[in-house]
Design an enzyme around this catalytic site. Structure first.
Site, PDB file in Angstrom:
ATOM      1  N   GLU A 191       1.075  -1.352  -0.066  1.00 23.43           N
ATOM      2  CA  GLU A 191       0.007  -0.163   0.058  1.00 23.43           C
ATOM      3  C   GLU A 191       0.862   1.402  -0.059  1.00 23.43           C
ATOM      4  OE1 GLU A 191      -3.314  -0.226   2.343  1.00 23.43           O
ATOM      5  OE2 GLU A 191      -3.937   1.990   2.152  1.00 23.43           O
ATOM      6  N   GLU A 315     -10.618   4.413   9.028  1.00 21.25           N
ATOM      7  CA  GLU A 315     -10.701   4.198   7.540  1.00 21.25           C
ATOM      8  C   GLU A 315     -11.323   2.401   7.268  1.00 21.25           C
ATOM      9  OE1 GLU A 315      -7.029   5.119   5.757  1.00 21.25           O
ATOM     10  OE2 GLU A 315      -7.583   6.960   5.476  1.00 21.25           O
ATOM     11  N   ASP A 388      -2.832  14.284   7.085  1.00 23.42           N
ATOM     12  CA  ASP A 388      -2.285  12.820   6.365  1.00 23.42           C
ATOM     13  C   ASP A 388      -1.134  13.173   5.375  1.00 23.42           C
ATOM     14  OD1 ASP A 388      -2.197  10.156   5.758  1.00 23.42           O
ATOM     15  OD2 ASP A 388      -4.163  10.385   4.553  1.00 23.42           O
ATOM     16  N   GLU A 410       4.944   9.423  13.826  1.00 23.73           N
ATOM     17  CA  GLU A 410       4.888   8.638  12.767  1.00 23.73           C
ATOM     18  C   GLU A 410       5.181   9.755  11.234  1.00 23.73           C
ATOM     19  OE1 GLU A 410       1.200   6.757  12.069  1.00 23.73           O
ATOM     20  OE2 GLU A 410       1.941   5.696  10.334  1.00 23.73           O
ATOM     21  N   GLU A 416       4.143   9.082  -0.910  1.00 18.57           N
ATOM     22  CA  GLU A 416       2.566   8.946  -1.327  1.00 18.57           C
ATOM     23  C   GLU A 416       1.970  10.365  -1.749  1.00 18.57           C
ATOM     24  OE1 GLU A 416      -0.220   7.874   1.896  1.00 18.57           O
ATOM     25  OE2 GLU A 416      -1.973   8.234   0.741  1.00 18.57           O
TER      26      GLU A 416
END
Ligand code: GCV
Length: 720
Positions: A191, A315, A388, A410, A416
């Site tokens: 992913e 999610e 995000d 994190e 991405e």
């Protein structure tokens, strides 16, 4: 659109021809990037080579643990390569280079290694010492793992041509857990992965150990990474089956000598998926029993198993709220069970509701009030920003708000929202910007880094995780420069006080070249790259202008609720007259963001909705500034292309060409971003793009074509 590279457009001038016939044959050609920063090519600087050769003919290692054995192997590999001759291993204590634990040092030497008590269990000293007229270099760890970290530090010192005389280094990590999170699925898709398939060949494990696992462990250990979660946080319950536990145990065996502990991501509903249970309610005794048994089973197979990483009620993932329980309820049941084996639970704070409210408020709203309620072996893992992993966000207000909770940072290493593996973007700049941000916790100077490392609030566990950008392509990360993001993440997780520039320089010298001018030029490329990307993608605090789904390329017309552009203006009003997300920050930060005059322009449209005519510090209107930023971002990429061309002669041919080609693609895509966004905002605002800027390359028709193409490109698709 045919993309031609800046360098290939140039005609071959005389010096180029000379170069082809003289220097080129001596450069290593066709480096495939597999060796990462652990290249160990022969030292070509003759003076430095002779000095190393003189001092590094022999080494000895005191002890025989597996960790010390891999340290010895690395010394042989490293110096065997750099000196192109074998460094001889001699009996304990006789070598010119000695690797040992502190407790195994002779008493007379112990005095020389003043112990600041207690010395860090992962720390080390590197010292050169005169003994009976001979100079010896000691790498001394408190534990075996410290010896290994010291070994990698020493190899780095030589790789970066550091001095060997008067060596006196004392080093230890600032954070306890330095972790990679793989978003790898069990079917080997990744992913948000852009570098091929997952490196974990589940079908071959546990019987076959791929050489890559060992090289992966070496690379991680060389930068101090000491934990990995090997599977996606959108976790398959199957990871907990006996079949997979055996495969995991084989990986844990590979990682162990390198000081790397294994975590797995688990699915909160595993008890229902893997057994006949009808519920995964954490308060149900049968569910608790199931977790206890499963966790016991794991520890029977892997006694040093590190723990679980959990994405719950986020999610679409299952979680305790499905049963009317809280995050604390869910986390503590698992944590209690893990604690029986000294395991750790990492519980993610990445939650949002998607109910038309300002979702950036959700992590704070859900987690701040839970402070102090988690068990001591629980980490709350918080993304660097409240949204995000956007190109630029303010730091998450949860940093500082969880005084009595261990909190793990994190970051995303995989790109991405920052150009996949096509764009050269050095993310250490982003990491540093966040780590250095002042949270003003308790109204004082208090950086995010001081919260994360526990020095400000005294949390008992500290850590930083990075979402991995690694895949099975030959060079691990796709873009060669994406290796630098893996490297930089590890180095900053070890020591957040290092500068992005220092890390870039190290990486370049270990990976690309030692030629000072070229190093300087490449440092400049890397250091500038982050801001260029922000400018051509989402300047001034804009977010989510990227495509829906795969997130590649621009689609500002899709999720308009993130930028709210209309005829009057643009931006998200998060002040007290809007969503009031500013209230989640402490004073005086809250006031600073609330007032448009004091809000940093880099975050202006994150916090404010402003008229297009708003006057910026530059004297331009907001609309003009937006046009300026987008054009500036494109110009920045062109500058990077030219800088890269300038170092051609110092770089391995294959590497040079790969980066050159990708930079050309990046230039084209930066233009695509600029044209798509400005064209869209121009239509919405009814304002024309000022004539001083370049004529758009992509007209409306081309933009549609490009958008369609990108949707179809296989490697851009989300692999779930
Ligand atoms: C693993 C974003 C990404 C998802 C990712 C999620 C998360 O939404 O697009 O792919 O899922 O973050 O961090 O859990």
């Amino acid at each position: 659109m045919i993309i031609s590279t800046t360098c290939s457009k140039r005609s071959l001038c005389f010096s180029g021809i000379l170069f082809l016939f003289t220097i080129l044959p001596f450069l290593s050609r066709g480096d495939d990037g597999y060796r990462l920063w652990l290249k160990y090519d022969k030292i070509t600087d003759t003076a430095y080579y002779s000095m190393c050769q003189q001092h590094l003919q022999t080494f000895s290692i005191v002890g025989s643990s597996k960790t010390l054995q891999v340290a010895a192997k690395e010394i042989k590999k490293g110096f065997g390569g750099m000196l192109a001759t074998n460094i001889k291993e001699v009996s304990s204590g006789d070598g010119q280079l000695i690797l040992t634990k502190y407790k195994d040092l002779h008493t007379h030497l112990k005095k020389q290694f003043r112990q600041d008590n207690p010395f860090h269990e992962e720390g080390y000293f590197i010292r050169s010492i005169e003994e009976e007229g001979k100079r010896k270099i000691f790498i001394v760890g408190q534990e075996d793992i410290g010896v290994l970290y010291g070994t990698f530090h020493f190899l780095r010192t030589v790789q970066t041509r550091g001095r060997l005389e008067g060596l006196s280094i004392r080093n230890a990590p600032k954070l306890q857990w330095r972790m990679l999170n793989h978003w790898d699925n069990l079917n080997r898709t990744v992913e948000r992965g852009y570098a091929g398939q997952s490196i974990w060949k589940w079908d071959e494990l546990p019987d076959k150990i791929d050489e890559r696992y060992i090289d992966y462990a070496r690379a991680n250990s060389s930068i101090g990474i000491n934990a990995v979660a090997v599977n996606n946080v959108n976790a398959s319950p199957h990871i907990l089956t006996q079949e997979y536990l055996e495969k995991l145990a084989a990986l844990a065996d590979v990682f162990r000598p390198y000081g790397i502990r294994l975590f797995i991501s688990i699915n909160f509903a595993s008890p229902t998926a893997l057994s006949g249970l009808s519920t995964a309610d954490p308060f149900e005794p049968a569910v608790q029993r199931w977790w206890n048994n499963k966790i016991d089973e794991i520890y029977t197979i892997m006694p040093d198993f590190a723990g679980f990483l959990v994405k719950a009620n986020s999610e679409g993932q299952p979680g305790p709220q499905d049963y009317g329980r809280t995050h604390v309820d869910g986390a503590n049941v698992l944590a209690r069970s893990l604690a029986r084996h000294n395991g750790i639970l990492i519980w993610r704070a990445f939650v949002y509701e998607n109910k038309g409210n300002d979702r950036v408020k959700d992590p704070y709203d859900e987690f701040a009030s839970l402070d102090g309620q988690f068990l001591p072996n629980v980490f709350v893992q918080t993304k660097n920003g409240p949204l995000d992993f956007q190109p630029r966000e303010p730091h998450s207000p949860l940093f500082g708000a969880l005084a009595s909770t261990s909190q793990m940072m994190e970051f995303q290493i995989t790109q991405e929202y920052t150009g996949f593996s096509t764009h050269l973007v050095y993310l250490a700049k982003l990491y540093k910007e966040v780590l250095d941000s002042n949270t003003y916790t308790d109204g004082q100077q208090a950086s995010v880094a001081q919260i994360v490392d526990g020095t400000l609030q005294g949390q008992s566990m500290t850590g930083m995780a990075g979402v991995s950008n690694i895949g099975d392509v030959q060079n691990w990360t796709g873009h060669l420069f994406a290796q630098a993001n893996w490297y930089a993440f590890g180095r900053l997780a070890w020591d957040h006080e290092l500068s992005s520039k220092q890390i870039a320089k190290e990486w370049i010298e270990m990976t690309l070249t030692h030629e000072p001018k070229a190093v300087e030029t490449i440092v400049a490329i890397m250091e500038g790259s982050y801001e260029h990307m922000v400018n051509y993608m989402m300047p001034l605090g804009l977010t989510v202008l990227s495509s829906e789904g795969h997130h590649y390329g621009p689609q500002p017309w899709r999720r308009t609720g993130f930028h709210n552009a209309n005829k009057e203006g643009i931006g998200y009003n998060r002040t007290s007259t809007g969503s009031n997300a500013v209230a989640q920050y402490t004073e005086p930060l809250q006031r600073k963001y609330e007032q448009v005059e004091t809000c940093p322009e880099a975050l202006l449209l994150w916090f404010h909705h402003l008229p297009w005519s708003y006057q910026m510090q530059s004297g331009r209107t907001l609309w003009e500034e937006l046009c300026f930023k987008y054009n500036d971002g494109v110009e920045g990429v062109r500058q990077m292309q030219q800088q890269w061309c300038a170092v051609r002669q110092q770089i391995d041919t294959a590497t040079f060409e790969q980066v050159d080609r990708l930079l050309a693609e990046q230039e084209d895509e930066a233009v695509w971003w600029r044209d798509a966004c400005l064209e869209y905002f121009s239509q919405v605002s009814k304002l024309a793009i000022p004539a001083e800027y370049e004529v758009p390359r992509y007209k409306e028709e081309d933009l549609k074509k490009k958008e369609k193409q990108s949707q179809n490109l296989k490697h851009y698709s989300v692999a779930r």
